[in-house]
Design a protein around this motif. Structure first.
Motif, PDB file in Angstrom:
ATOM      1  N   LYS A  38     -52.210  -9.639 -32.696  1.00  0.00           N
ATOM      2  CA  LYS A  38     -52.096  -8.266 -32.214  1.00  0.00           C
ATOM      3  C   LYS A  38     -53.428  -7.538 -32.316  1.00  0.00           C
ATOM      4  O   LYS A  38     -53.860  -6.864 -31.387  1.00  0.00           O
ATOM      5  CB  LYS A  38     -51.021  -7.536 -33.019  1.00  0.00           C
ATOM      6  N   ARG A  39     -54.088  -7.690 -33.459  1.00  0.00           N
ATOM      7  CA  ARG A  39     -55.380  -7.030 -33.688  1.00  0.00           C
ATOM      8  C   ARG A  39     -56.437  -7.497 -32.684  1.00  0.00           C
ATOM      9  O   ARG A  39     -57.274  -6.726 -32.236  1.00  0.00           O
ATOM     10  CB  ARG A  39     -55.833  -7.302 -35.130  1.00  0.00           C
ATOM     11  N   LYS A  40     -56.364  -8.777 -32.305  1.00  0.00           N
ATOM     12  CA  LYS A  40     -57.348  -9.341 -31.377  1.00  0.00           C
ATOM     13  C   LYS A  40     -56.919  -9.224 -29.918  1.00  0.00           C
ATOM     14  O   LYS A  40     -57.656  -9.621 -29.020  1.00  0.00           O
ATOM     15  CB  LYS A  40     -57.620 -10.806 -31.739  1.00  0.00           C
ATOM     16  N   GLY A  41     -55.712  -8.711 -29.680  1.00  0.00           N
ATOM     17  CA  GLY A  41     -55.240  -8.546 -28.306  1.00  0.00           C
ATOM     18  C   GLY A  41     -54.917  -9.859 -27.614  1.00  0.00           C
ATOM     19  O   GLY A  41     -55.062  -9.983 -26.397  1.00  0.00           O
ATOM     20  N   ILE A  42     -54.441 -10.836 -28.381  1.00  0.00           N
ATOM     21  CA  ILE A  42     -54.098 -12.153 -27.836  1.00  0.00           C
ATOM     22  C   ILE A  42     -52.585 -12.306 -27.892  1.00  0.00           C
ATOM     23  O   ILE A  42     -51.964 -12.036 -28.914  1.00  0.00           O
ATOM     24  CB  ILE A  42     -54.771 -13.274 -28.655  1.00  0.00           C
ATOM     25  N   THR A  43     -51.989 -12.742 -26.805  1.00  0.00           N
ATOM     26  CA  THR A  43     -50.546 -12.942 -26.780  1.00  0.00           C
ATOM     27  C   THR A  43     -50.211 -14.413 -27.045  1.00  0.00           C
ATOM     28  O   THR A  43     -51.058 -15.296 -26.909  1.00  0.00           O
ATOM     29  CB  THR A  43     -49.952 -12.545 -25.417  1.00  0.00           C
ATOM     30  N   GLN A  44     -48.953 -14.639 -27.381  1.00  0.00           N
ATOM     31  CA  GLN A  44     -48.494 -16.017 -27.544  1.00  0.00           C
ATOM     32  C   GLN A  44     -48.578 -16.761 -26.209  1.00  0.00           C
ATOM     33  O   GLN A  44     -48.870 -17.954 -26.173  1.00  0.00           O
ATOM     34  CB  GLN A  44     -47.074 -16.039 -28.094  1.00  0.00           C
ATOM     35  N   TYR A  45     -48.355 -16.047 -25.127  1.00  0.00           N
ATOM     36  CA  TYR A  45     -48.509 -16.636 -23.794  1.00  0.00           C
ATOM     37  C   TYR A  45     -49.945 -17.125 -23.594  1.00  0.00           C
ATOM     38  O   TYR A  45     -50.169 -18.221 -23.100  1.00  0.00           O
ATOM     39  CB  TYR A  45     -48.131 -15.607 -22.727  1.00  0.00           C
ATOM     40  N   ASP A  46     -50.921 -16.306 -23.988  1.00  0.00           N
ATOM     41  CA  ASP A  46     -52.328 -16.701 -23.877  1.00  0.00           C
ATOM     42  C   ASP A  46     -52.594 -17.981 -24.661  1.00  0.00           C
ATOM     43  O   ASP A  46     -53.272 -18.885 -24.178  1.00  0.00           O
ATOM     44  CB  ASP A  46     -53.257 -15.601 -24.404  1.00  0.00           C
ATOM     45  N   LEU A  47     -52.069 -18.032 -25.891  1.00  0.00           N
ATOM     46  CA  LEU A  47     -52.288 -19.212 -26.728  1.00  0.00           C
ATOM     47  C   LEU A  47     -51.742 -20.467 -26.072  1.00  0.00           C
ATOM     48  O   LEU A  47     -52.416 -21.496 -26.023  1.00  0.00           O
ATOM     49  CB  LEU A  47     -51.631 -19.027 -28.102  1.00  0.00           C
ATOM     50  N   GLU A  48     -50.529 -20.365 -25.576  1.00  0.00           N
ATOM     51  CA  GLU A  48     -49.872 -21.539 -25.012  1.00  0.00           C
ATOM     52  C   GLU A  48     -50.458 -21.951 -23.668  1.00  0.00           C
ATOM     53  O   GLU A  48     -50.658 -23.136 -23.405  1.00  0.00           O
ATOM     54  CB  GLU A  48     -48.375 -21.268 -24.863  1.00  0.00           C
ATOM     55  N   ASN A  49     -50.771 -20.984 -22.820  1.00  0.00           N
ATOM     56  CA  ASN A  49     -51.161 -21.309 -21.450  1.00  0.00           C
ATOM     57  C   ASN A  49     -52.658 -21.313 -21.179  1.00  0.00           C
ATOM     58  O   ASN A  49     -53.088 -21.866 -20.172  1.00  0.00           O
ATOM     59  CB  ASN A  49     -50.461 -20.343 -20.487  1.00  0.00           C
ATOM     60  N   HIS A  50     -53.440 -20.701 -22.050  1.00  0.00           N
ATOM     61  CA  HIS A  50     -54.881 -20.641 -21.802  1.00  0.00           C
ATOM     62  C   HIS A  50     -55.713 -21.230 -22.938  1.00  0.00           C
ATOM     63  O   HIS A  50     -56.912 -21.458 -22.766  1.00  0.00           O
ATOM     64  CB  HIS A  50     -55.317 -19.187 -21.568  1.00  0.00           C
ATOM     65  N   MET A  51     -55.095 -21.442 -24.094  1.00  0.00           N
ATOM     66  CA  MET A  51     -55.853 -21.908 -25.250  1.00  0.00           C
ATOM     67  C   MET A  51     -55.306 -23.216 -25.816  1.00  0.00           C
ATOM     68  O   MET A  51     -55.694 -23.652 -26.886  1.00  0.00           O
ATOM     69  CB  MET A  51     -55.867 -20.836 -26.348  1.00  0.00           C
ATOM     70  N   ASP A  52     -54.388 -23.838 -25.095  1.00  0.00           N
ATOM     71  CA  ASP A  52     -53.850 -25.159 -25.443  1.00  0.00           C
ATOM     72  C   ASP A  52     -53.201 -25.253 -26.823  1.00  0.00           C
ATOM     73  O   ASP A  52     -53.292 -26.273 -27.492  1.00  0.00           O
ATOM     74  CB  ASP A  52     -54.940 -26.230 -25.316  1.00  0.00           C
ATOM     75  N   VAL A  53     -52.547 -24.188 -27.256  1.00  0.00           N
ATOM     76  CA  VAL A  53     -51.740 -24.247 -28.473  1.00  0.00           C
ATOM     77  C   VAL A  53     -50.329 -24.643 -28.042  1.00  0.00           C
ATOM     78  O   VAL A  53     -49.762 -24.039 -27.130  1.00  0.00           O
ATOM     79  CB  VAL A  53     -51.731 -22.888 -29.213  1.00  0.00           C
ATOM     80  N   SER A  54     -49.778 -25.666 -28.682  1.00  0.00           N
ATOM     81  CA  SER A  54     -48.482 -26.185 -28.236  1.00  0.00           C
ATOM     82  C   SER A  54     -47.342 -25.230 -28.555  1.00  0.00           C
ATOM     83  O   SER A  54     -47.399 -24.441 -29.505  1.00  0.00           O
ATOM     84  CB  SER A  54     -48.200 -27.546 -28.883  1.00  0.00           C
ATOM     85  N   LYS A  55     -46.306 -25.343 -27.753  1.00  0.00           N
ATOM     86  CA  LYS A  55     -45.101 -24.557 -27.960  1.00  0.00           C
ATOM     87  C   LYS A  55     -44.495 -24.893 -29.322  1.00  0.00           C
ATOM     88  O   LYS A  55     -43.977 -24.023 -30.011  1.00  0.00           O
ATOM     89  CB  LYS A  55     -44.105 -24.832 -26.837  1.00  0.00           C
ATOM     90  N   GLY A  56     -44.566 -26.166 -29.720  1.00  0.00           N
ATOM     91  CA  GLY A  56     -44.050 -26.603 -31.017  1.00  0.00           C
ATOM     92  C   GLY A  56     -44.760 -25.925 -32.169  1.00  0.00           C
ATOM     93  O   GLY A  56     -44.132 -25.525 -33.157  1.00  0.00           O
ATOM     94  N   THR A  57     -46.077 -25.780 -32.058  1.00  0.00           N
ATOM     95  CA  THR A  57     -46.849 -25.099 -33.097  1.00  0.00           C
ATOM     96  C   THR A  57     -46.440 -23.634 -33.178  1.00  0.00           C
ATOM     97  O   THR A  57     -46.216 -23.099 -34.267  1.00  0.00           O
ATOM     98  CB  THR A  57     -48.368 -25.216 -32.827  1.00  0.00           C
ATOM     99  N   LEU A  58     -46.312 -22.991 -32.042  1.00  0.00           N
ATOM    100  CA  LEU A  58     -45.897 -21.586 -32.030  1.00  0.00           C
ATOM    101  C   LEU A  58     -44.485 -21.428 -32.596  1.00  0.00           C
ATOM    102  O   LEU A  58     -44.222 -20.487 -33.344  1.00  0.00           O
ATOM    103  CB  LEU A  58     -45.987 -21.007 -30.623  1.00  0.00           C
TER     104      LEU A  58
END
Length: 66
Positions: A12-32
């Motif tokens: 939240k502080r960095k203005g990054i969404t979970q959508y950004d992590l999953e779709n633009h930063m290659d963080v897996s759905k399982g990790t989230l």
């Protein structure tokens, strides 16, 4: 108990969404899902998140006495 509440505050502080992590930063759905449900993650995953978010481990998790 480990809580990942600081992770979501950091996002939240960095203005990054979970959508950004999953779709633009290659963080897996399982990790989230693990983070959302306070389940275990590996140290390698913790390191990757710290590098990705340019933060420290305590920006990802905290220890809560039960």
């Amino acid at each position: 108990m480990i809580s990942y509440e600081p992770f979501f505050e950091t996002l939240k502080r960095k203005g990054i969404t979970q959508y950004d992590l999953e779709n633009h930063m290659d963080v897996s759905k399982g990790t989230l899902d693990s983070l959302r449900n306070n389940k275990n993650i590996t140290l390698l995953t913790l390191e990757s998140l710290c590098i990705l978010l340019n933060c420290q481990p305590w920006d990802i998790f905290k220890f809560v006495k039960e």
